[in-house]
Write a protein that holds these residues in place. Sequence first.
Motif, PDB file in Angstrom:
ATOM      1  N   VAL A 187       0.822  -1.215   0.000  1.00  0.00           N
ATOM      2  CA  VAL A 187       0.000   0.000   0.000  1.00  0.00           C
ATOM      3  C   VAL A 187       0.854   1.262   0.000  1.00  0.00           C
ATOM      4  CG1 VAL A 187      -1.694   1.335   1.317  1.00  0.00           C
ATOM      5  CG2 VAL A 187      -1.985  -1.126   1.060  1.00  0.00           C
ATOM      6  N   ALA A 188       1.863   1.319   0.846  1.00  0.00           N
ATOM      7  CA  ALA A 188       2.697   2.530   0.928  1.00  0.00           C
ATOM      8  C   ALA A 188       3.346   2.843  -0.417  1.00  0.00           C
ATOM      9  CB  ALA A 188       3.756   2.373   2.016  1.00  0.00           C
TER      10      ALA A 188
ATOM     11  N   SER B 286       2.922  14.860 -11.396  1.00  0.00           N
ATOM     12  CA  SER B 286       3.375  15.046 -12.773  1.00  0.00           C
ATOM     13  C   SER B 286       2.316  15.708 -13.657  1.00  0.00           C
ATOM     14  CB  SER B 286       3.776  13.702 -13.386  1.00  0.00           C
ATOM     15  OG  SER B 286       2.629  12.905 -13.676  1.00  0.00           O
ATOM     16  N   VAL B 287       1.105  15.867 -13.122  1.00  0.00           N
ATOM     17  CA  VAL B 287       0.017  16.486 -13.871  1.00  0.00           C
ATOM     18  C   VAL B 287       0.201  18.005 -13.825  1.00  0.00           C
ATOM     19  CG1 VAL B 287      -2.494  16.818 -13.922  1.00  0.00           C
ATOM     20  CG2 VAL B 287      -1.543  14.577 -13.351  1.00  0.00           C
TER      21      VAL B 287
ATOM     22  N   ALA C 219       1.151   6.890  -6.676  1.00  0.00           N
ATOM     23  CA  ALA C 219       0.016   7.751  -7.018  1.00  0.00           C
ATOM     24  C   ALA C 219       0.361   9.220  -6.791  1.00  0.00           C
ATOM     25  CB  ALA C 219      -1.212   7.354  -6.197  1.00  0.00           C
ATOM     26  N   ASP C 220       1.050   9.498  -5.689  1.00  0.00           N
ATOM     27  CA  ASP C 220       1.482  10.877  -5.410  1.00  0.00           C
ATOM     28  C   ASP C 220       2.405  11.397  -6.501  1.00  0.00           C
ATOM     29  OD1 ASP C 220       0.030  11.108  -3.076  1.00  0.00           O
ATOM     30  OD2 ASP C 220       1.733  10.633  -1.767  1.00  0.00           O
TER      31      ASP C 220
END
Length: 76
Positions: free
Chosen positions: A15-16, A28-29, A22-23
């Motif tokens: 999970v970590a 990057s968006v 995801a972060d």
Amino acid sequence: MSTMAFPETLFSLPVAERIALADRLYASVPEDWQRSTDEAWLAEAERRSAEMEADPSLELSYEEFMAGIQRPKRLL
């Protein structure tokens, strides 16, 4: 690696590590897209809050909300 195997590999990460990935992806968006998306989510939350204040019968209990969620088994 096939495009079908890639998501399965990602879902198998701890999970970590998935959260860290995801972060990094979100970072990057482009900022203008992030800002407009965040503003849209906030506007939607405010709209729903106003609806519930106007008609409290629309509110769901925690149990009702959870009963309405169906999680895909492959993601568990």
